[in-house]
Design a protein around this motif. Structure first.
Motif, PDB file in Angstrom:
ATOM      1  N   TYR A 512     -29.148  17.897  -9.387  1.00  0.00           N
ATOM      2  CA  TYR A 512     -29.795  16.607  -9.644  1.00  0.00           C
ATOM      3  C   TYR A 512     -31.305  16.739  -9.477  1.00  0.00           C
ATOM      4  O   TYR A 512     -31.812  17.655  -8.827  1.00  0.00           O
ATOM      5  N   GLU A 514     -34.832  13.905  -8.909  1.00  0.00           N
ATOM      6  CA  GLU A 514     -35.288  12.518  -8.773  1.00  0.00           C
ATOM      7  C   GLU A 514     -36.655  12.486  -8.120  1.00  0.00           C
ATOM      8  O   GLU A 514     -36.865  13.086  -7.071  1.00  0.00           O
ATOM      9  N   ARG A 519     -35.219  10.360 -13.085  1.00  0.00           N
ATOM     10  CA  ARG A 519     -34.087  11.116 -12.568  1.00  0.00           C
ATOM     11  C   ARG A 519     -33.306  11.792 -13.691  1.00  0.00           C
ATOM     12  O   ARG A 519     -33.378  11.396 -14.853  1.00  0.00           O
ATOM     13  N   GLN A 570     -23.745  10.355 -15.844  1.00  0.00           N
ATOM     14  CA  GLN A 570     -24.286   9.257 -15.033  1.00  0.00           C
ATOM     15  C   GLN A 570     -23.470   9.098 -13.752  1.00  0.00           C
ATOM     16  O   GLN A 570     -24.022   8.888 -12.669  1.00  0.00           O
ATOM     17  N   ALA A 571     -22.155   9.203 -13.883  1.00  0.00           N
ATOM     18  CA  ALA A 571     -21.293   9.115 -12.704  1.00  0.00           C
ATOM     19  C   ALA A 571     -21.540  10.305 -11.777  1.00  0.00           C
ATOM     20  O   ALA A 571     -21.516  10.172 -10.543  1.00  0.00           O
ATOM     21  N   ASP A 574     -24.633   9.719  -9.749  1.00  0.00           N
ATOM     22  CA  ASP A 574     -24.350   8.766  -8.675  1.00  0.00           C
ATOM     23  C   ASP A 574     -23.693   9.471  -7.492  1.00  0.00           C
ATOM     24  O   ASP A 574     -24.052   9.232  -6.333  1.00  0.00           O
ATOM     25  N   ARG A 575     -22.747  10.367  -7.774  1.00  0.00           N
ATOM     26  CA  ARG A 575     -22.086  11.097  -6.683  1.00  0.00           C
ATOM     27  C   ARG A 575     -23.066  12.008  -5.952  1.00  0.00           C
ATOM     28  O   ARG A 575     -23.066  12.076  -4.718  1.00  0.00           O
ATOM     29  N   ALA A 577     -26.292  11.673  -5.814  1.00  0.00           N
ATOM     30  CA  ALA A 577     -27.275  10.843  -5.111  1.00  0.00           C
ATOM     31  C   ALA A 577     -26.723  10.359  -3.774  1.00  0.00           C
ATOM     32  O   ALA A 577     -27.441  10.331  -2.767  1.00  0.00           O
ATOM     33  N   LYS A 578     -25.471   9.987  -3.742  1.00  0.00           N
ATOM     34  CA  LYS A 578     -24.863   9.545  -2.483  1.00  0.00           C
ATOM     35  C   LYS A 578     -24.678  10.725  -1.526  1.00  0.00           C
ATOM     36  O   LYS A 578     -24.841  10.578  -0.314  1.00  0.00           O
ATOM     37  N   TYR A 583     -30.386   7.818  -2.650  1.00  0.00           N
ATOM     38  CA  TYR A 583     -30.529   6.354  -2.640  1.00  0.00           C
ATOM     39  C   TYR A 583     -31.145   5.891  -1.325  1.00  0.00           C
ATOM     40  O   TYR A 583     -30.898   6.493  -0.281  1.00  0.00           O
TER      41      TYR A 583
END
Length: 771
Positions: A512, A514, A519, A570-571, A574-575, A577-578, A583
């Motif tokens: 990833y 960002e 991002r 995109q999913a 999100d994974r 990023a968590k 985030y």
């Protein structure tokens, strides 16, 4: 010789690395194997090893990372800037063409040092903008050790020379704490600068944790840094020739200000008159010839706002070519200085067993010069004047300073047209975490002991891969505990598997990116990306999709035609990023006000008393003065009418504020990117004790030229001068030079005096009050 991690020597080195690491970290009192008698003559003396010893044959390790260079600048990667030393390292080592950074400096450095993702170590963007949130606060956890901490436990000496920029701003005062300074994160010695950039002739330098004000005697900072690196190595090699060292060498080049001796600039006189469009075409052809890009590669469109070179006026062409002549000279000079370091290792017969990792840039080429470029330092970018001032007038002003561009009397950065050219063949720039132009940088690995001839490697990799790679090649391991802190696992994927196998299948499958809301996420040749305009809601962002295996420089957005793949990625973002504390995303409509940034002992109080001797405190670590009301009180005692000098100064010759006494009068001067405004008392400062006061009353304003309140001078509570100010006057946030009490260290904010202009009366203290 074939390289194999299963060969005997590497197994033994790895085991030795584990054992020495454990002994180095957990070192109880050792049993004495000699004999202690009642007298020395009746005793048997047996040496005891108290310190960790490196595995036999362990290589020296050198990290060299440049700043803001761009993929297509150096001749080592097809650029038109001559870098023969880099070329030699590449020709006798490995070029990695699919290597990535984070898109901006502090996160890249944090990731390189730790082998982890940058949010994992709490460095989401430049350290100066850290926010009090997990993943964002700027405090690299001790559970995620640095390469220096690891190598010191394995018996290495460790040296950091050059740019650091990963110590939290609140800790950058003389009160520390110093555990997140270089010497607190595993380095035996440090010499360099702590911020994102510094002047190449009047730098803000530290040695270990002590602020130093060296006289460079006209030398360029990069020269001085190489001298220091060589002196560290010479001292160690003389005392312990069998002990390996780790050198982290990170000069300020080629971050702004682009400054270098005129002889280096003259070398390129006229060579870029054809402009940035011709440059891109020539470089792409060279890159194809070197085998660095696909044979069918084409150039992407110009970045938004960049004009065709042929459409420029003669004056634009003249000054823009000059900017790149200066930049090219700066980069070639850096190559020469790195060559002095390499030649020293060769001359002392250490080079054959030295693993050199050369990263040509910590992100893409810089956009901080805007469309016009600038000559008065980075504050033209920070305060927004670069974008708000009349373009035609800016070009005229730059032309009037043509002969100064690149000298110590200027603080230049080139326009974004040249930044894209330096990034050939990619689009977009530094800070653009969504783009290859922001994140792809040249990587060269040179290690004569294992790499016998040059080659190209195309496997996907990231800056978090470097430290795992080096540890595996050297046969070293991470102690389970460092300085009492249990260690987390590394997150980067070692590239050691590529050394002897150009065709090896890639192992870095997911990554990833960002920065400030921009991002992207990579997975097995596919990439989903979204640019984000700061200050806008994330709901307005539009995602793009690229198949990098077939479209390496992102010219064909497939989002509309493959919504399923876009949704999958995109999913995945999100994974990730968590998982890695990405985030909350920063950069939406919430302003990064001082209240939510990490704050230190000086900028978190309503009143701070400062004493003479305090010098060069970085702006973000000092009491915050920008765009707010404040009062400065100087408790002084004058023994004669001739007493004068600086009471308080912030910044230097390109941007800042200074409060001083001169020829009996109290004065305040603002330096707004070289534009000077001043206020002088109508009365003389009396002999004897006095309270001298400066007061700024700020009224919020939109534009730099808008009225923004008043400023006034007081002598013993009597107002002796007052004037209306603009927002530009109230924007007191100089970057390159810090706050001084009783002097103006470094370069002078005002040409009315010469630095350091020490106050010759008695200054008891300064008090800064935020009413």
């Amino acid at each position: 010789m074939k390289f194999s991690l299963l060969s005997g020597p590497f197994i033994s080195l790895t085991l030795l690395g584990i054992n020495t690491a454990v002994l180095a970290q957990y070192s109880p009192k050792k049993p004495y194997k000699g004999n202690v008698g009642p007298t020395l003559s009746q005793s048997i003396v047996t040496p005891v090893t108290f310190n960790p010893v490196a595995p036999a044959g362990a290589p020296n390790i050198v990290y060299i990372m440049l700043d803001d260079v761009g993929w297509g600048a150096s001749s080592a990667f097809g650029g038109l800037v001559e870098t023969p030393v880099f070329d030699s390292l590449a020709n006798n080592g490995l070029r990695y063409t699919n290597f990535h950074t984070t898109a901006i400096c502090s996160p890249t450095r944090a990731s390189l040092l730790t082998g982890r993702n940058h949010h994992s170590v709490n460095v989401p963007t430049v350290i100066d903008a850290a926010v009090n949130l997990p993943g964002h606060n700027g405090y690299m956890p001790f559970e995620k050790g640095t390469i220096a901490e690891i190598l010191r436990e394995d018996g290495y000496n460790t040296y950091a020379v050059g740019k650091w920029h990963v110590t939290p701003s609140p800790d950058l005062t003389q009160a520390g704490p110093f555990n997140r300074w270089p010497t607190g994160r595993g380095f035996d010695a440090f010499f360099g600068f702590m911020a994102g950039e510094t002047d190449q002739y009047t730098p803000a330098l530290w040695e270990n944790t002590i602020k130093v004000e060296p006289d460079l005697q006209g030398k360029h900072l990069t020269t001085v840094l190489v001298d220091k690196a060589i002196s560290y190595i010479a001292g160690q090699h003389s005392a312990a020739p069998d002990k390996p060292f780790f050198l982290y060498f990170t000069p300020g080049a080629t971050h702004g200000p682009h400054q270098v001796d005129r002889s280096w600039v003259d070398k390129y006189k006229g060579k870029f008159d054809a402009g940035w469009d011709a440059y891109r075409e020539q470089v792409l052809a060279r890159q194809k010839k070197l085998g660095l890009v696909p044979a069918n590669a084409t150039l992407p469109p110009r970045n938004p706002g960049v004009k065709a070179w042929e459409s420029l006026s003669p004056t634009e062409k003249k000054v823009f070519a000059r900017f790149f002549e200066v930049y090219a000279g700066f980069l070639s000079h850096t190559d020469y200085e790195v060559g002095r370091l390499i030649n020293y290792l060769r001359d002392t017969k250490q080079l054959d067993n030295t693993l050199v990792v050369l990263i040509i840039g910590d992100n893409g080429a810089s956009k901080e010069g805007g469309l016009s470029g600038h000559v008065h330092g980075i504050n033209e970018y920070i305060d927004g004047s670069l974008f708000s001032e009349n373009y035609e007038q800016r070009i005229k002003d730059i032309d009037s300073l043509y002969d100064r561009i690149g000298s110590a009397a200027s603080g230049p950065n080139y326009p974004v047209g040249w930044a894209q050219a330096a990034n050939t063949p990619f689009r977009y720039l530094k800070q653009d975490a969504n783009s290859e132009g922001g994140t792809r940088n040249p990587l060269i690995i040179f290690y004569p002991k294992l790499i016998r001839k040059g080659g190209i490697r195309t496997q996907y990799s990231h800056v978090n891969s470097v430290t795992p790679t080096v540890l595996e090649i050297a046969g070293l391991s991470i102690p389970k505990v460092i300085n009492g802190y249990p260690q987390d696992t590394l997150e980067g994927i070692s590239l050691a598997y590529t050394l002897n196998n150009a065709a090896a299948a890639g192992r870095h499958h997911i990554q990833y990116y960002e920065i400030a809301g921009g991002r992207s996420v990579y997975k097995d040749g596919w990439k989903a990306a979204v640019s984000h305009q700061r200050g806008t809601p994330f709901s307005a962002d539009k995602w793009e999709l690229y198949h990098l295996d077939e479209d390496f420089n992102e010219q064909h957005d497939l989002a509309a035609g493959n919504p399923a793949k876009l949704k999958e990625l995109q999913a995945l973002f999100d994974r990730e990023a968590k998982k890695y504390n990405v985030y909350p995303l920063l950069g939406d409509t919430t302003r990064l006000t001082p209240a939510i940034l990490t704050r230190g002992p000086l900028d978190s109080r309503s009143s701070a008393i400062l004493y003479p001797g305090l010098t060069q405190v970085p702006t973000r670590s000092a009491p915050f003065l920008s765009e707010q009301s404040f009062i400065v009180k100087a408790d002084v005692e004058l023994s004669s009418v001739s007493n004068e000098g600086v009471l308080l100064s912030v910044g230097g010759r390109f941007s800042g504020f200074t409060f001083f006494v001169q020829q009996g009068k109290l004065k305040a001067v603002h330096n707004n990117n070289g534009k000077l405004t001043d206020l002088t008392s109508g009365k003389t400062v009396p002999v004897g004790k006095a309270i001298l006061r400066y007061e700024l009353k700020y009224t919020r304003a939109a534009k730099l030229t808008d009225p923004a309140g008043t400023e006034a001078l007081y002598i013993n509570d009597e107002k002796v001068a007052e004037r209306a100010i603009t927002k530009a006057d109230a924007t007191i946030s100089p970057y390159d030079e810090g706050l001084d009490v009783g002097r103006d260290q470094g370069s002078a904010v005002s040409p009315l005096y010469t630095s350091p202009y020490n106050f010759t009366g008695k200054l008891h203290h300064i008090e800064i009050i935020h009413p």
